[in-house]
Design an enzyme around this catalytic site. Structure first.
Site, mmCIF file in Angstrom:
data_model
loop_
_atom_site.group_PDB
_atom_site.id
_atom_site.type_symbol
_atom_site.label_atom_id
_atom_site.label_comp_id
_atom_site.label_asym_id
_atom_site.label_seq_id
_atom_site.Cartn_x
_atom_site.Cartn_y
_atom_site.Cartn_z
ATOM 1 N N GLU A 243 -6.059 56.406 38.349
ATOM 2 C CA GLU A 243 -5.108 55.673 37.689
ATOM 3 C C GLU A 243 -5.161 55.751 36.347
ATOM 4 O O GLU A 243 -5.151 54.632 35.598
ATOM 5 C CB GLU A 243 -5.126 54.018 38.357
ATOM 6 C CG GLU A 243 -4.849 54.019 39.769
ATOM 7 C CD GLU A 243 -3.402 54.155 39.960
ATOM 8 O OE1 GLU A 243 -2.373 54.024 38.999
ATOM 9 O OE2 GLU A 243 -2.849 54.335 41.103
ATOM 10 N N ASP A 244 -5.259 57.053 35.788
ATOM 11 C CA ASP A 244 -5.133 56.952 34.342
ATOM 12 C C ASP A 244 -6.370 56.727 33.435
ATOM 13 O O ASP A 244 -6.546 56.706 32.478
ATOM 14 C CB ASP A 244 -3.856 56.430 33.522
ATOM 15 C CG ASP A 244 -2.753 57.287 33.922
ATOM 16 O OD1 ASP A 244 -2.646 58.705 33.920
ATOM 17 O OD2 ASP A 244 -1.573 56.560 33.764
#
Ligand SMILES: [Zn+2]
Length: 597
Positions: A243-244
């Site tokens: 997630e980034d």
């Protein structure tokens, strides 16, 4: 870029001319000047073309807009201030003479304004652009085109122009990237050592991007950069880059990667009050009201001011200051309490430490002595700090891994940063991938790569460079796991790309509270880190606890740990009782009873 804002122009020439040629017929096109109906004209297209010709010849001001709105069948002429206009080449005037003048501006230092005066370039506003057909380059002009771009990258702003390969990305990502560029830590100003900004981040070892654009050179981004060239691998790493999140090489950080310095300036003023009362810079004596623990004053010299290059810690006093009592007269009237000065020292922020950069003594407009103290703290990237490439691909550091545990290539190249491949497909930031190819090609070839939007070096040429140096032309390489030494089954895309460190840092946001100040009105904890505040437990969080049936937790958060209050009541009549703090006695104001619940 190249846009200008129109000035207020006298419209009498156009108005009088139009009044002469326009009739009052209801069956032709209405003509307006600055929103005022002048009359109507049977041939709107010819009228507009004639007026524009006059503008190109200089009879009408260059920033007057002349537009035929086909949808409403209206001719609109605007001469007011505040319209934004951009320059375009007029295709009709691109004859031998026009081409020659453009070449002279390019090579012989002829002024750009000459092109506007000669009608080769004209400024077009939003209304006029609506009916223009613009060729993106001069060699793509067809018979249908009315205008041509001076250069294709002029259609972006400055902030967008510094993004390489911007034409390969989706527009929202380009916009996000240009918004992020403003948050990048770099060299904000060359005079930063002598400035006293309240907050400032300066990157310690900034680098020129390997992939540059024409625009970035125009505004000297190559001389005052805001980022560094990272070796980046597209790979997942133990779930720490979900997630980034990004995994970063701890050893690279220790070598100075992404390192920056944070400056903060504190201000203290010796205010003069009515009645010869004034603040005093001094080391507050122990009998002063609100005296801090003696340890907090340890850094002060005899005049109550900290010296340059002193190391300070969280909430240390930087300037010792005492203020006169607030209600001087009332206190002396009762004669009970002797005049006590208050401690008004300036302290360093919570959880902030570093060194004193400079101390400046000066005077305010009112003649009060003022002290400005500039502090400096080194900021090494840590878990939770934010980094971003130039494509709106931002992420926070999820884990730092020592070099020996990072994957490595055949040649022993270890990435500085591991980014999750899932960040690419749904966001379609193809430019990110091309920059990684270009960055690698530039490093191998020892040159800067041109990534100017629409005019960049071809992807196929970049691939050829990789091939010439013995790499696969798709930028993929075989990597080995640093911990086991085993070959990673899939080929990994790895390359050099420019990364920026954004100024959202954990060190400036970290915050805790057990107990602390409350608001006077509501008895609830104050809000915000600067005021030692609590964290908001809002409606949605409340819904969560209700959903879980956690009623005891709910009461604990919303009452016990927030605005809980005990009020004494009279046991006879139930009226709120009075609590005499000094004698610790409760009395009822109605019946005088001292039996209290
Ligand atoms: Zn009572």
């Amino acid at each position: 870029m190249g846009a200008i804002i129109s000035k207020e122009r006298d419209d009498s020439y156009v108005r009088e001319k139009l009044e002469k040629i326009c009739s009052q017929s209801a069956y032709s096109t209405d003509v307006y000047v600055n929103g005022v109906l002048i009359g109507s004209h049977p041939e709107p297209k010819k009228l507009v073309e004639d007026l524009r010709e006059e503008r190109r010849n200089g009879k009408i001001d260059y920033d007057v807009s002349i537009a035929y709105e086909e949808r409403n069948n209206e001719v609109q002429v605007y001469s007011g201030a505040g319209r934004i206009l951009r320059p375009l080449i007029v295709v009709k005037n691109l004859n031998k003479k026009g081409d020659g003048l453009i070449e002279d501006v390019k090579n012989k230092g002829l002024k750009f304004e000459v092109l506007v005066k000669k009608g080769i370039v004209e400024y077009v506003d939003a209304a006029e652009e609506e009916e223009a057909y613009i060729a993106i380059t001069r060699d793509k002009i067809t018979t249908e085109h009315t205008h041509a771009e001076i250069t294709p990258s002029i259609l972006t702003s400055i902030a967008e122009g510094y993004i390489p390969f911007a034409n390969y990305n989706s527009a929202p990502r380009v916009e996000m990237a240009s918004a992020m560029a403003k948050q990048a830590v770099g060299i904000p100003t060359t005079s930063f050592p002598s400035r006293l900004d309240s907050l400032m981040h300066v990157m310690d070892y900034p680098q020129r991007p390997v992939v540059r654009t024409d625009v970035s050179e125009i505004f000297h981004f190559d001389k005052m950069p805001a980022g560094q060239n990272f070796v980046v691998a597209l790979l997942s790493y133990e779930g720490y880059n979900m997630e980034d999140a990004i995994v970063i090489n701890q050893s690279s950080l220790e070598r100075g990667l992404g390192r920056s310095t944070f400056y903060r300036t504190y201000t203290a003023e010796e205010v003069h009050y009515h009645g010869a009362q004034q603040d005093r810079f001094e080391i507050p004596k122990e009998d002063v009201e609100g005296h801090l623990p003696a340890d907090a004053y340890k850094n002060l010299s005899n005049d109550g001011i900290i010296l340059p290059e002193t190391e300070f810690g969280s909430e240390d006093v930087l300037v010792g200051k005492t203020a006169p009592p607030r209600f001087l007269e009332e206190i002396s009237m009762f004669g009970r309490i002797a005049e006590r000065r208050r401690d008004a020292s300036v302290t360093a922020n919570e959880m902030e430490s570093g060194w004193i950069e400079s101390v400046v003594l000066t005077e305010t407009d009112e003649g009060n002595t003022m002290i400005k103290i500039k502090t400096r703290s080194p900021r090494i990237p840590e878990i939770g700090d934010k980094l971003a490439s130039r494509y709106g691909q931002k992420g926070v550091i999820g884990m730092t891994v020592r070099q020996e545990d990072m994957p490595f290539t055949n040649e022993g190249i270890v990435p500085d940063l591991i980014m999750n491949p899932h960040a690419i497909p749904s966001r379609t930031t193809v430019g990110h991938l091309i920059e990684m190819l270009g960055g690698t090609a530039g490093c191998l070839d020892g040159r800067f790569i041109d990534g100017t939007a629409f005019e960049n070096e071809k992807e196929s040429d970049l691939r050829k460079v990789l091939e010439n140096f013995g790499f696969k032309n798709n930028g993929k390489q075989i990597l080995y796991d640093g911990r086991t030494g085993e070959k990673i089954e899939a080929e990994i895309f790895i390359g050099v790309i420019y990364y920026q460190r954004l100024h959202h840092m954990v060190a400036n946001k970290i915050h805790t509270r057990a107990k602390g100040p409350v608001q006077m009105l509501t008895r609830q904890p104050t809000e915000g880190r600067a005021k030692h505040g609590g964290l908001r437990f809002g409606e949605m969080e409340r819904d969560c606890l209700i959903g879980h049936g956690a009623s005891a937790v709910l009461k604990d958060r919303l009452l016990d740990e927030s605005d809980k209050v005990k009020i004494p009541l009279c046991s006879k009549c139930g009226v709120m009782a009075v609590h005499d703090y000094e004698r610790n006695k409760f009395t009822c104001p109605v019946c005088g009873d001292s039996q209290v619940y």
